[in-house]
Motif scaffolding. Structure first.
Motif, mmCIF file in Angstrom:
data_model
loop_
_atom_site.group_PDB
_atom_site.id
_atom_site.type_symbol
_atom_site.label_atom_id
_atom_site.label_comp_id
_atom_site.label_asym_id
_atom_site.label_seq_id
_atom_site.Cartn_x
_atom_site.Cartn_y
_atom_site.Cartn_z
ATOM 1 N N ALA A 92 0.168 6.708 1.710
ATOM 2 C CA ALA A 92 0.354 5.356 2.251
ATOM 3 C C ALA A 92 -0.915 4.538 2.080
ATOM 4 C CB ALA A 92 0.755 5.429 3.725
ATOM 5 N N ASP A 93 -2.061 5.122 2.395
ATOM 6 C CA ASP A 93 -3.322 4.392 2.297
ATOM 7 C C ASP A 93 -3.610 3.959 0.864
ATOM 8 O OD1 ASP A 93 -5.669 3.456 3.824
ATOM 9 O OD2 ASP A 93 -6.747 4.725 2.406
ATOM 10 N N LEU A 94 -3.281 4.808 -0.093
ATOM 11 C CA LEU A 94 -3.504 4.490 -1.506
ATOM 12 C C LEU A 94 -2.439 3.549 -2.067
ATOM 13 C CD1 LEU A 94 -4.493 8.075 -2.638
ATOM 14 C CD2 LEU A 94 -5.995 6.062 -2.668
ATOM 15 N N GLY A 95 -1.393 3.309 -1.306
ATOM 16 C CA GLY A 95 -0.325 2.436 -1.769
ATOM 17 C C GLY A 95 0.633 3.116 -2.719
ATOM 18 N N LEU A 96 0.686 4.433 -2.671
ATOM 19 C CA LEU A 96 1.538 5.184 -3.595
ATOM 20 C C LEU A 96 2.978 5.280 -3.138
ATOM 21 C CD1 LEU A 96 -0.887 8.108 -4.489
ATOM 22 C CD2 LEU A 96 -0.413 6.032 -5.800
ATOM 23 N N ASP A 97 3.234 5.024 -1.859
ATOM 24 C CA ASP A 97 4.600 5.152 -1.368
ATOM 25 C C ASP A 97 5.300 3.808 -1.185
ATOM 26 O OD1 ASP A 97 3.353 4.147 0.866
ATOM 27 O OD2 ASP A 97 3.854 5.825 2.180
ATOM 28 N N LEU B 12 3.434 0.208 2.763
ATOM 29 C CA LEU B 12 2.504 -0.753 3.357
ATOM 30 C C LEU B 12 2.425 -2.010 2.506
ATOM 31 C CD1 LEU B 12 -0.470 1.608 4.288
ATOM 32 C CD2 LEU B 12 1.191 0.597 5.845
ATOM 33 N N PRO B 13 2.222 -3.168 3.132
ATOM 34 C CA PRO B 13 2.017 -4.387 2.347
ATOM 35 C C PRO B 13 0.703 -4.275 1.563
ATOM 36 C CG PRO B 13 1.700 -4.831 4.681
ATOM 37 C CD PRO B 13 2.194 -3.420 4.566
ATOM 38 N N ARG B 14 0.617 -4.971 0.441
ATOM 39 C CA ARG B 14 -0.535 -4.865 -0.458
ATOM 40 C C ARG B 14 -1.884 -5.039 0.248
ATOM 41 N NH1 ARG B 14 -4.052 -3.116 -2.586
ATOM 42 N NH2 ARG B 14 -5.075 -3.799 -4.460
ATOM 43 N N PRO B 15 -2.051 -5.985 1.191
ATOM 44 C CA PRO B 15 -3.367 -6.108 1.838
ATOM 45 C C PRO B 15 -3.778 -4.884 2.657
ATOM 46 C CG PRO B 15 -2.080 -8.090 2.188
ATOM 47 C CD PRO B 15 -1.165 -7.072 1.573
ATOM 48 N N CYS B 16 -2.825 -4.026 3.001
ATOM 49 C CA CYS B 16 -3.129 -2.826 3.787
ATOM 50 C C CYS B 16 -3.318 -1.587 2.921
ATOM 51 C CB CYS B 16 -2.025 -2.574 4.808
ATOM 52 S SG CYS B 16 -1.867 -3.873 6.030
#
Length: 99
Positions: free
Chosen positions: A33-38, A41-45
């Motif tokens: 989630a933190d890396l944005g792989l899933d 989360l919205p892009r800014p997060c």
């Protein structure tokens, strides 16, 4: 309430992931989630190529013996640690070292 700069600039997912790992729990979803792989989360997060999250994800992949994705994550981690100004031994400074 609006604040600038943010009251908590450090993503709490790094700490959560580190605490889960220390407790022997599975934390892979936290790092993804933190890396944005899933995509949850919205892009800014999202923190793409974040050295802390990459370290945590790499450790998770090692623990479960994953061999397909791990080399790619390891390469990203090597690139990120090459730019780090301190040794990265765990997914959060609150955690002393990887298990």
């Amino acid at each position: 309430m609006y604040e600038e700069p943010w009251a908590w600039p450090h993503p709490t997912r790094h700490t959560l992931g580190a605490l889960l790992m220390e407790a022997g729990n599975h934390a892979e979803a936290v790092y993804r989630a933190d890396l944005g792989l899933d995509g949850k989360l919205p892009r800014p997060c999202q923190h793409r190529r974040n050295v802390w999250a990459l370290h945590g994800l790499h450790e998770c992949l090692l623990r479960r013996g994953e061999t397909l994705e791990r080399p790619h994550v390891e390469l990203l981690l090597q690139q990120a640690t090459a730019r780090a100004d301190i040794p990265i031994e765990a997914s959060c400074l609150c955690r002393h070292r990887a298990a």
